[in-house]
Design an enzyme around this catalytic site. Structure first.
Site, PDB file in Angstrom:
ATOM      1  N   TYR A   1      -9.309  -6.143 -16.378  1.00 13.96           N
ATOM      2  CA  TYR A   1      -8.208  -5.169 -16.493  1.00 13.96           C
ATOM      3  C   TYR A   1      -8.309  -4.483 -17.851  1.00 13.96           C
ATOM      4  CZ  TYR A   1      -3.566  -3.140 -16.929  1.00 13.96           C
ATOM      5  OH  TYR A   1      -2.538  -2.251 -17.099  1.00 13.96           O
TER       6      TYR A   1
ATOM      7  N   GLU B   1      -5.085   3.638 -16.832  1.00 19.05           N
ATOM      8  CA  GLU B   1      -5.343   2.252 -16.435  1.00 19.05           C
ATOM      9  C   GLU B   1      -6.552   2.158 -15.518  1.00 19.05           C
ATOM     10  OE1 GLU B   1      -2.177  -0.809 -14.994  1.00 19.05           O
ATOM     11  OE2 GLU B   1      -3.023   0.087 -13.171  1.00 19.05           O
TER      12      GLU B   1
END
Length: 373
Positions: A100, A185
């Site tokens: 992530y 993101e």
């Protein structure tokens, strides 16, 4: 403003970040021709809301016939109230590990913050705090190689993968700055055949900085029909999933009202800030909008300043005279011309409250009995 995944990946590709090969389709027939060429891959619903994977909006196909069937089904889907507008068909890549990585604006420290974790592929909120790296960035300096080295170390990436991560992070920050982003993101950022690939991408940009956006950035309309109608009236409005409609005057008092409704066991149906200077006509239109949402109760909370309490009372009585109001309405009036507004309501047989606590409890009670008067 949120961007669709295919828009985000186009930007990432332009900034040197690896993404899976893929094409977006708004038409099923065009998608069919593409599916026959690629044979297998992944089909992703293009929506601005999250949770599409859990809702069945991301599917793997192994042959054109299966792909066409899935594409047809996904294009007909509605995910969290948002109709699927397009599908992204991508190559299927082998995944060795999911990570992530994101950059967002932290309003508390007034700086961009890099977020990184080995736990990719799940919502970052579900990851234990100790497994997350949070790295504030000085906006006057930006992201440098040493930031990349720190993140690579946290993610356990060494050698060439560590160098790739450092370059990728710098490029991600370039996107963040160029597009005036609030969030960029990559989840998951995958390791595939010794390469770092952005398997998914999300991006939110600052609407107030629209005049500084690159000219090629499209504008995605996110407002619902009700929110557009409220914009025309001149009030701030956001749809929620409860059953108590709310009108207040000021963002702070509106948020406090929503919190109190939840505290006393109710569920707000919307956020509506009628502003500090709404007149009777504008308030009447706003009230009419609330009634059209079919709530179980309506709570009007006015702390009169520029917005006078008698104007609010007049607006409610105007709507009441023009149409039958079948939903119970709870009114709290305090402030400028409070005595006049309360008297107007009393003469029409309408009760009002001065205590917000009492008004909220009453609204919650009415909503729980199904809106019976």
């Amino acid at each position: 403003m949120k961007l669709f995944e295919y828009q985000v990946k186009k930007i990432m590709r332009e900034f040197g970040i690896l993404v899976p090969r893929g094409e977006v389709f708004f038409d099923l027939e065009q998608a069919k021709n593409h599916l026959e060429k690629v044979g297998e891959g992944v089909i992703k619903a293009q929506v601005l809301t999250g949770g599409r994977g859990k809702a069945g909006g991301v599917k793997i196909f192994s042959n054109p016939a299966e792909g066409f069937e899935l594409a047809e089904a996904i294009l007909k889907m509605t995910i969290k109230g948002e109709k699927v507008q397009a599908i992204l068909i991508e190559e299927k890549i082998p995944i060795e590990q999911e990570l992530y990585l994101s950059i967002f604006v932290d309003g508390r420290i007034k700086k961009p913050v890099v977020i990184a974790s080995k736990a990719g592929g799940v919502d970052i909120e579900e990851v234990p705090e100790e497994e997350i790296l949070k790295l504030p960035v000085d906006p006057l300096i930006g992201v440098r190689n040493y930031h990349g080295n720190l993140v690579a170390q946290k993610l356990g990436l060494t050698g060439d993968l560590g160098k790739q991560l450092a370059t990728l992070l710098i490029n991600l920050y370039r996107i963040f700055e160029t597009y005036q982003a609030e969030l960029v993101e990559i989840n998951p950022l995958v390791i595939s055949r010794e390469k770092l690939i952005a398997a998914d991408g999300k991006m939110t940009v600052d609407d107030d900085a629209r005049f500084r956006w690159p000219a090629d950035l499209p504008f995605n309309e996110e407002k619902t029909p009700l929110e557009k109608r409220a914009e025309e009236i001149g009030v701030s409005f956001v749809e929620l999933d409860g059953d108590i409609a709310v009108m207040a005057n000021g963002a702070g008092i509106t948020m406090a009202t929503l919190d109190l409704i939840a505290y006393f066991g109710g569920r707000p149906k919307n956020f509506m800030d009628a502003g500090g200077g709404a007149n009777a006509e504008q308030m009447a239109k706003a009230l009419d909008l609330l009634i059209s949402t079919n709530p179980k109760a309506i709570l009007i909370n006015i702390f009169g300043g520029i917005t006078r309490c008698d104007e609010v009372a007049k607006a409610y009585l105007t709507v009441k005279q023009e149409r039958e109001i079948t939903v119970p309405v709870v009114i709290r009036l305090v402030g400028t011309n409070e005595d006049i507004g309360v008297k107007m309501l009393q003469e029409a047989g309408v009760e009002s409250f001065s205590s917000l606590r009492e008004a909220v409890i009453k609204a919650v009670e009415l909503a729980k009995v199904g809106g019976d008067n």
